[in-house]
Design an enzyme around this catalytic site. Structure first.
Site, PDB file in Angstrom:
ATOM      1  N   HIS A 376       0.805  -1.232   0.000  1.00  0.00           N
ATOM      2  CA  HIS A 376       0.000   0.000   0.000  1.00  0.00           C
ATOM      3  C   HIS A 376       0.831   1.273   0.000  1.00  0.00           C
ATOM      4  O   HIS A 376       0.296   2.343   0.265  1.00  0.00           O
ATOM      5  CB  HIS A 376      -0.926   0.048   1.215  1.00  0.00           C
ATOM      6  N   LYS A 567      -8.658  13.596   4.872  1.00  0.00           N
ATOM      7  CA  LYS A 567      -7.779  12.417   4.800  1.00  0.00           C
ATOM      8  C   LYS A 567      -6.733  12.607   5.878  1.00  0.00           C
ATOM      9  O   LYS A 567      -6.653  13.676   6.487  1.00  0.00           O
ATOM     10  CB  LYS A 567      -7.134  12.315   3.422  1.00  0.00           C
ATOM     11  N   ARG A 568      -5.914  11.572   6.124  1.00  0.00           N
ATOM     12  CA  ARG A 568      -4.834  11.755   7.083  1.00  0.00           C
ATOM     13  C   ARG A 568      -3.946  12.931   6.657  1.00  0.00           C
ATOM     14  O   ARG A 568      -3.766  13.191   5.471  1.00  0.00           O
ATOM     15  CB  ARG A 568      -3.992  10.475   7.179  1.00  0.00           C
ATOM     16  N   LYS A 573       0.488  14.258   0.859  1.00  0.00           N
ATOM     17  CA  LYS A 573      -0.889  14.534   0.425  1.00  0.00           C
ATOM     18  C   LYS A 573      -1.107  16.023   0.147  1.00  0.00           C
ATOM     19  O   LYS A 573      -2.112  16.420  -0.420  1.00  0.00           O
ATOM     20  CB  LYS A 573      -1.874  14.028   1.474  1.00  0.00           C
ATOM     21  N   THR A 675      -8.759   6.303  -1.774  1.00  0.00           N
ATOM     22  CA  THR A 675     -10.094   5.708  -1.862  1.00  0.00           C
ATOM     23  C   THR A 675     -11.158   6.760  -1.566  1.00  0.00           C
ATOM     24  O   THR A 675     -12.299   6.631  -2.028  1.00  0.00           O
ATOM     25  CB  THR A 675     -10.250   4.525  -0.881  1.00  0.00           C
ATOM     26  N   LYS A 679     -15.092   7.743  -3.206  1.00  0.00           N
ATOM     27  CA  LYS A 679     -16.337   8.044  -2.478  1.00  0.00           C
ATOM     28  C   LYS A 679     -16.913   9.366  -2.956  1.00  0.00           C
ATOM     29  O   LYS A 679     -18.126   9.493  -3.178  1.00  0.00           O
ATOM     30  CB  LYS A 679     -16.069   8.100  -0.969  1.00  0.00           C
TER      31      LYS A 679
END
Ligand code: 26Q
Length: 838
Positions: A376, A567-568, A573, A675, A679
């Protein structure tokens, strides 16, 4: 054994034969009342939603229970091949709504509660999330289980029953504060303790040779300190199909002799207190954090899960097949969710060789044809390594086995590449050096028959980069399985208004066959349909605005564009890039550059690992920028910014239906898949994103006209690194220069000097791994295109519909069918339905 055997005389009635329970509102209301009054002992003075919640949970649980048994019997009777999904994380969220949806009794339950003057939505709020995961990897495991149950695949989840899940996040004065998540405090009606399947797990001690009864020389692991693993089963219902699969979570308990030893030495209270050490193993979920690397308790957790789960499978095997393991690999396989449970490879070897007295070669044949590994991450620093020294004291027998696996493996490398000692050094499972380390990813690759990434780009980059040596050796083992999410939770449950509109338009087949959403595309051209779609989105935005007001105290106008990144918090990111854009918009407003302005509400949320200082600083920056922007009268409704505290599964159920623009802005080549992006897309958000992870596939599906692309490609990112010069990029871009100036001069931290210095240094450093400044201009341009598109509402709504219509690929139903076709090769098994009233 803890349990006395049950003695039975000639029965006149069958204890286990129960009539099927009613699924109508009257039956549900009757049972609900019985649980509330009799089982829970509450009455008219009950003031809390907790008891009605518990009573409804017990009512639904009974209905799951009968289907659960039927599913078990069906798997048992057919002696079917099974897959075991091993994961340190299962981010299940709430179970009540999921049970109602899958049993098909949502309306009936609503009506039943109404009889007693209770509002289902309010009662459901009493449930605490099962937050047994950090983020994507944990939620993926939960979505996988949902899809397997719906596809009637015999898949068991194995995990840990942490007493404390993911910490609760508070934001105080803009800073993250962590609070323990004691999620089991008020009991958990969704779990079933199975003490009869308790396993004993070994730690410490040492190994020795001995001769068995046949005179053969063998190894054994002795003088261990043992801990008990007690399983708790959680039902995993399929969608209205009579199947209920199992998630088995292990909880640590002290053994009795553990206490006795100490007791004999004199200290009774000390002995009882020492139980803690054993029970600590499953106390807390580790947050995903570089500083948590190499912690002994984490290794204990990993081995505890792997050993308990494998012993459980071996126990069942021996019960059903005796001690002949020849068909074991035909009937079983294990999917390792990242390297976290990878010690299972060595543990299964140990069980087969030491306990079942198998030869090395016979055992290896079984192990290497039952284990499959999913990666991952592409960040080399995130690959797990364990100090050999720690293994030697904690798991000495497993270390010996790993050494042997490595020796034999390096023999193969030498045969393939004679004399290439540099390659042997690179590929060795043991990294030599001052403190030798075990490379868990390499152990996973060597011991697995399948190795997969989680999006096309990610799988390609693994083969070309991180795992290239192994790809050259065993190309046939490598494959891709693009992630997904379950549309049952992420559309049908969390977005009922949109679901109804879709089902009215194209039927409800999409709930179990997401590709059917493609039938929506032609409706994007019909004005009345677009109006209804828009009304639904508007109502969902209203609901999200209420959440933001309640949790952040910030008023979002539902007519503005809702721009969301949840998100984290991690540098790759690039929440920072988002903030730079927000500051740029603020700067534009302040200097009056507001012609044709699109009002925008920016929502950012997510947890930072407690030891990740930079991530926490980013949260503080968002909070401070939000404060300045929201209190500036020049800004008004043009721009609002909020930091949403305690982002979790249940919050996302409100957030994704109410989002217009989904921020997927990682540095290309760093986000394995993502992911959340899926959504949002399903729920009709448009994506602004880089060519990273599954974004690439999302854009392929929806078409480039319906996706706001920006930024360097993964290849360009690697090329830029050599000659990256952020300072000249900043000096060459007036907008970015002004943004950096505001940051540097302390505009957002006037009474907190120096607070954001490290952030400024990170952005201006020529070694910034995330190339934030490099993508600023193209990000701002893409944001401008999004803002213009939003002002043409007809166009925007059309694009929104097309995003949802093109999201069919991103169902975990598809993902699970691919795992099954290529890796697991299971046959679906339908339980006998005659025993329940489906
Ligand atoms: C490591 C060391 C010590 C303690 C904990 C950990 C740890 C825990 C969790 C390391 C990593 C994780 C979780 C990683 C994760 O969630 N990865 C995400 O997985 C998603 C599902 O495949 C992808 O979509 C995301 O791209 C990926 O970041």
């Amino acid at each position: 054994m803890i349990f006395e055997p049950l003695r039975k005389s000639q029965p006149t009635r069958d204890l286990t034969e129960l009539p099927p329970l009613g699924m109508d509102r009257e039956s549900i209301a009757d049972d609900f009342r019985g649980y509330f009054g009799h089982t829970l002992g509450r009455d008219k003075h009950c003031m809390s939603t907790h008891y009605p919640y518990s009573a409804l949970a017990l009512t639904l649980r009974d209905r799951l229970m009968e289907r659960w048994k039927n599913t078990r019997y069906a798997y048992q009777d057919q002696d079917c091949r099974r897959a075991h999904y091993m994961s340190l994380e299962f981010l299940m969220g709430r179970a009540l709504g999921n049970a109602m949806l899958n049993l098909g009794v949502h309306e009936e339950s609503t009506a039943a509660l109404m009889r007693f003057g209770l509002e289902l939505e309010e009662v459901a709020e009493a449930e605490t999330d099962a937050g047994l995961g950090n983020g994507g990897l944990g939620r993926l495991a939960a979505c996988f289980l949902d899809s397997c149950a719906t596809l009637q695949l015999p898949v068991v989840g194995y995990g840990i029953r942490y007493e404390y899940g993911m910490f609760r996040q508070k934001i105080e004065k803009g800073f993250q504060v962590e609070e323990p998540d004691h999620w089991l405090r008020n009991g958990n009606p969704w779990e079933l303790e199975r003490p009869e399947f308790t396993q004993r797990i070994h730690f410490g001690g040492h190994t020795e040779f001995y001769r068995d009864e046949k005179g053969e020389l063998r190894k054994r692991w002795v003088e261990t300190s043992d801990v008990l693993a007690v399983p708790y089963d959680v039902p995993v219902p399929g969608y209205q199909n009579g199947t209920v699969n199992t998630l088995r979570l292990w909880s640590a308990a002290a053994t009795d002799e553990f206490d006795l030893d100490e007791f004999n030495a004199g200290g009774y209270t000390e002995a009882v207190a020492a139980k803690n050490e054993a029970e600590n193993i499953t106390m807390v979920l580790y947050p995903n954090d570089a500083s948590e690397n190499g912690k002994e308790l984490r290794l204990r957790q990993q081995y505890f899960l792997a050993s308990a789960s494998l012993k459980d499978v071996v126990r069942r095997w021996i019960r059903d097949h005796g001690r002949d393991f020849t068909a074991f690999a035909e009937k079983n396989c294990f999917q390792l969710n990242d390297t976290h449970p990878t010690i299972a490879i060595a543990e299964l070897m140990r069980l087969l060789i030491d306990s079942q007295h198998m030869s090395w070669d016979a055992a290896w044949k079984i192990v290497s044809s039952t284990m499959a590994y999913t990666n991952h991450t592409l960040l080399p620093e995130a690959l797990e390594r364990w100090p050999v020294r720690m293994f030697a004291t904690l798991l000495p027998r497993l270390l010996e086995i790993i050494y042997e696996i490595n020796a034999r493996f390096l023999g193969q490398v030498a045969q393939r590449w004679p004399g290439d000692t540099e390659r042997m050094r690179r590929m060795s499972i043991i990294e030599e050096g001052h403190e030798p380390q075990i490379r868990m990813a390499y152990l996973a690759i060597v011991g697995s028959y399948s190795i997969n990434g989680v999006a096309e780009l990610h799988s390609q980059l693994l083969q070309a980069g991180l795992f290239n040596d192994f790809y050259q050796l065993w190309p046939e083992r490598f494959n891709n399985k693009t992630n997904g999410v379950t549309q049952r939770r992420w559309m049908a449950w969390c977005n009922p208004a949109m679901s109804q509109l879709i089902s009215k338009t194209i039927g409800d087949g999409w709930v179990t066959d997401l590709q059917q959403l493609a039938k929506l595309a032609p409706h994007a051209e019909k004005a009345p349909f677009r109006q209804r779609w828009r009304d639904v989105k508007q109502a969902n935005k209203q609901r999200l605005a209420e959440l933001v007001l309640a949790d952040c105290g910030v008023t979002f106008n539902p007519l503005a564009m809702f721009d969301v990144q949840v998100k984290r918090i991690h540098e790759y990111k690039r929440q920072l890039l988002n903030v730079l854009h927000v500051i740029h918009l603020y700067d534009r407003i302040k200097r009056g550059d507001i012609d044709g302005w699109t009002p925008r509400c920016v929502l950012i949320g997510g947890k930072a690992a407690p030891g990740y200082a930079m991530a926490k600083r980013i949260i503080k920056l968002v909070s401070n920028v939000a404060f300045m922007v929201n209190h500036d009268t020049d800004v008004g409704d043009k721009l609002k910014v909020a930091y949403l505290p305690n982002y979790r599964v249940t919050a996302m159920e409100i957030i994704c239906p109410g989002t217009d623009l989904s921020e997927q802005i990682s540095t290309a080549g760093k986000e394995a898949s993502g992911t959340g992006n899926m959504k949002f897309m399903m729920n009709g958000a448009l994506t602004i994103g880089t060519l990273d992870g599954a974004n690439i596939e999302i854009r392929e599906e929806v078409g480039e006209d319906n996706f706001f692309l920006f930024g360097l490609t993964a290849a360009e990112v690697e090329a830029q690194r050599q000659q990256y010069d952020p300072v000249s990029i900043i000096n060459g871009d007036v907008d970015l220069k002004r943004v950096m100036r505001l940051l540097e001069c302390g505009h957002f931290n006037q009474f907190e000097p120096g607070l954001f210095d490290e952030i400024v240094s990170a952005i201006t450093s020529p070694t910034d791994p995330w190339l934030t400044a490099a993508d600023f201009r193209s990000y701002v341009d893409a944001q401008q295109r999004a803002a213009e598109a939003y002002r043409d509402q007809e166009r925007w709504v059309r694009m929104s519909i097309l995003n949802s219509a093109s999201s069919g690929k991103f169902s975990t139903d598809r993902t699970m069918l691919e795992y099954n076709a290529d890796i697991w090769k299971l046959k679906p098994v339908a339980p006998q339905r005659n025993q329940v009233s489906d």
